[in-house]
Design a protein around this motif. Structure first.
Motif, PDB file in Angstrom:
ATOM      1  N   UNK A 131       0.827  -1.204   0.000  1.00  0.00           N
ATOM      2  CA  UNK A 131       0.000   0.000   0.000  1.00  0.00           C
ATOM      3  C   UNK A 131       0.864   1.258   0.000  1.00  0.00           C
ATOM      4  N   UNK A 132       1.951   1.238   0.768  1.00  0.00           N
ATOM      5  CA  UNK A 132       2.857   2.391   0.800  1.00  0.00           C
ATOM      6  C   UNK A 132       3.480   2.639  -0.561  1.00  0.00           C
ATOM      7  N   UNK A 133       3.950   1.566  -1.190  1.00  0.00           N
ATOM      8  CA  UNK A 133       4.585   1.703  -2.506  1.00  0.00           C
ATOM      9  C   UNK A 133       3.597   2.228  -3.552  1.00  0.00           C
ATOM     10  N   UNK A 134       2.347   1.751  -3.492  1.00  0.00           N
ATOM     11  CA  UNK A 134       1.337   2.231  -4.439  1.00  0.00           C
ATOM     12  C   UNK A 134       1.066   3.715  -4.237  1.00  0.00           C
ATOM     13  N   UNK A 135       1.075   4.137  -2.965  1.00  0.00           N
ATOM     14  CA  UNK A 135       0.871   5.552  -2.662  1.00  0.00           C
ATOM     15  C   UNK A 135       2.024   6.378  -3.205  1.00  0.00           C
ATOM     16  N   UNK A 136       3.250   5.868  -3.059  1.00  0.00           N
ATOM     17  CA  UNK A 136       4.423   6.599  -3.520  1.00  0.00           C
ATOM     18  C   UNK A 136       4.521   6.627  -5.049  1.00  0.00           C
ATOM     19  N   UNK A 137       4.179   5.518  -5.689  1.00  0.00           N
ATOM     20  CA  UNK A 137       4.392   5.405  -7.132  1.00  0.00           C
ATOM     21  C   UNK A 137       3.287   6.040  -7.968  1.00  0.00           C
ATOM     22  N   UNK A 138       2.015   5.882  -7.535  1.00  0.00           N
ATOM     23  CA  UNK A 138       0.904   6.363  -8.362  1.00  0.00           C
ATOM     24  C   UNK A 138      -0.075   7.253  -7.597  1.00  0.00           C
ATOM     25  N   UNK A 139       0.279   7.652  -6.358  1.00  0.00           N
ATOM     26  CA  UNK A 139      -0.569   8.514  -5.525  1.00  0.00           C
ATOM     27  C   UNK A 139      -1.923   7.874  -5.208  1.00  0.00           C
ATOM     28  N   UNK A 140      -1.933   6.566  -5.017  1.00  0.00           N
ATOM     29  CA  UNK A 140      -3.141   5.857  -4.603  1.00  0.00           C
ATOM     30  C   UNK A 140      -3.180   5.843  -3.073  1.00  0.00           C
ATOM     31  N   UNK A 141      -4.104   6.575  -2.481  1.00  0.00           N
ATOM     32  CA  UNK A 141      -4.186   6.658  -1.021  1.00  0.00           C
ATOM     33  C   UNK A 141      -4.518   5.296  -0.429  1.00  0.00           C
ATOM     34  N   UNK A 142      -3.853   4.960   0.659  1.00  0.00           N
ATOM     35  CA  UNK A 142      -4.037   3.647   1.277  1.00  0.00           C
ATOM     36  C   UNK A 142      -5.486   3.407   1.677  1.00  0.00           C
ATOM     37  N   UNK A 143      -6.170   4.448   2.114  1.00  0.00           N
ATOM     38  CA  UNK A 143      -7.554   4.305   2.536  1.00  0.00           C
ATOM     39  C   UNK A 143      -8.521   4.010   1.408  1.00  0.00           C
TER      40      UNK A 143
ATOM     41  N   UNK B  49      -4.759   9.348 -10.779  1.00  0.00           N
ATOM     42  CA  UNK B  49      -3.428   8.856 -10.429  1.00  0.00           C
ATOM     43  C   UNK B  49      -2.357   9.858 -10.868  1.00  0.00           C
ATOM     44  N   UNK B  50      -1.276   9.895 -10.108  1.00  0.00           N
ATOM     45  CA  UNK B  50      -0.138  10.759 -10.446  1.00  0.00           C
ATOM     46  C   UNK B  50       1.118   9.899 -10.388  1.00  0.00           C
ATOM     47  N   UNK B  51       1.848   9.854 -11.481  1.00  0.00           N
ATOM     48  CA  UNK B  51       3.036   9.005 -11.559  1.00  0.00           C
ATOM     49  C   UNK B  51       4.228   9.635 -10.846  1.00  0.00           C
ATOM     50  N   UNK B  52       4.966   8.800 -10.109  1.00  0.00           N
ATOM     51  CA  UNK B  52       6.240   9.215  -9.520  1.00  0.00           C
ATOM     52  C   UNK B  52       7.223   9.398 -10.674  1.00  0.00           C
ATOM     53  N   UNK B  53       7.704  10.614 -10.869  1.00  0.00           N
ATOM     54  CA  UNK B  53       8.470  10.950 -12.070  1.00  0.00           C
ATOM     55  C   UNK B  53       9.709  10.084 -12.268  1.00  0.00           C
ATOM     56  N   UNK B  54      10.378   9.715 -11.190  1.00  0.00           N
ATOM     57  CA  UNK B  54      11.622   8.946 -11.328  1.00  0.00           C
ATOM     58  C   UNK B  54      11.366   7.472 -11.570  1.00  0.00           C
ATOM     59  N   UNK B  55      10.220   6.952 -11.090  1.00  0.00           N
ATOM     60  CA  UNK B  55       9.987   5.511 -11.136  1.00  0.00           C
ATOM     61  C   UNK B  55       8.958   5.062 -12.171  1.00  0.00           C
TER      62      UNK B  55
END
Length: 202
Positions: free
Chosen positions: A94-106, A138-144
């Motif tokens: 869930x943390x990685x999804x939040x960091x990579x695509x801005x998907x809130x854990x909730x 969704x918002x993509x993590x620019x580096x990943x």
């Protein structure tokens, strides 16, 4: 394919999964003889198999940037290694999804997990299956992450779309699954995990 059916298959767990020929890792797609180095130390990781909450669910996938050290340019689930501060592999997914695509854990309704999948690059991956609302921005993590997109879940679950290919890696012939959708090709561990999920669903 309904979410309720998927939830039931995951909740059934090990008892219902006995006898299902699921792959335990990349090495088993190539051979059933076991990993080449059974004593190797694997890095714990987790990925999120996120499906939209609708009658015909869509599967969330990403395309990794070409600058990534591992698996550049490949199609993948959101996910990554389990960090020391994560209290579980599910938390890591869930943390990685939040960091990579801005998907809130909730926003993720976790349905369950699949068996761990080992990769030739040294990871032991726990696939976490969850349902998310439609219409998320969704918002993509620019580096990943180079791209965020969806494919029909029914398409990737259809065994007719699971193509087993042979290629060379580190000087040896290897077998791996490829799931095509349009011009895109899902392969490697991502495809192997989807094949396992398809087999669990029968």
């Amino acid at each position: 394919m309904t979410i309720d059916r998927l939830r039931a298959a995951l909740l059934a767990g090990g008892a219902a999964a006995e006898g299902i020929a699921s792959y335990r890792g990349d090495w088993e797609v190539t051979s059933d003889a076991g990993p080449e180095d059974a004593a190797r130390v694997l890095t714990p990781a987790a990925v999120l198999i996120a499906l939209t909450a609708e009658a015909e669910p869509q599967l969330l996938l990403t395309k990794r940037t070409s600058t990534m050290t591992r698996h550049p340019g490949q199609i993948a689930f959101p996910g990554g290694r389990v960090d020391p501060e994560d209290d579980s592999a599910i938390t890591a997914a869930l943390r990685e999804a939040e960091e990579e695509v801005s998907l809130a854990r909730g926003q993720v309704d976790v349905l369950g997990t699949l068996e761990r999948y080992e990769t030739g690059t040294g990871f032991s991956i726990l696939p976490v299956v969850g349902v998310v609302p439609t219409g998320i921005e969704y918002v993509a993590h620019a580096r990943e992450v180079d791209e965020i997109f969806h494919v029909p879940f029914a398409h990737v679950m259809n065994p007719a779309n699971h193509e087993l290919r042979t290629g060379e890696w580190l000087g040896k012939a290897r077998k791996f699954y490829v799931i095509r959708h349009g011009e895109r090709e899902i392969w490697g561990a991502t495809a192997g995990i989807l094949v396992n999920l398809s087999r669990r669903l029968g």
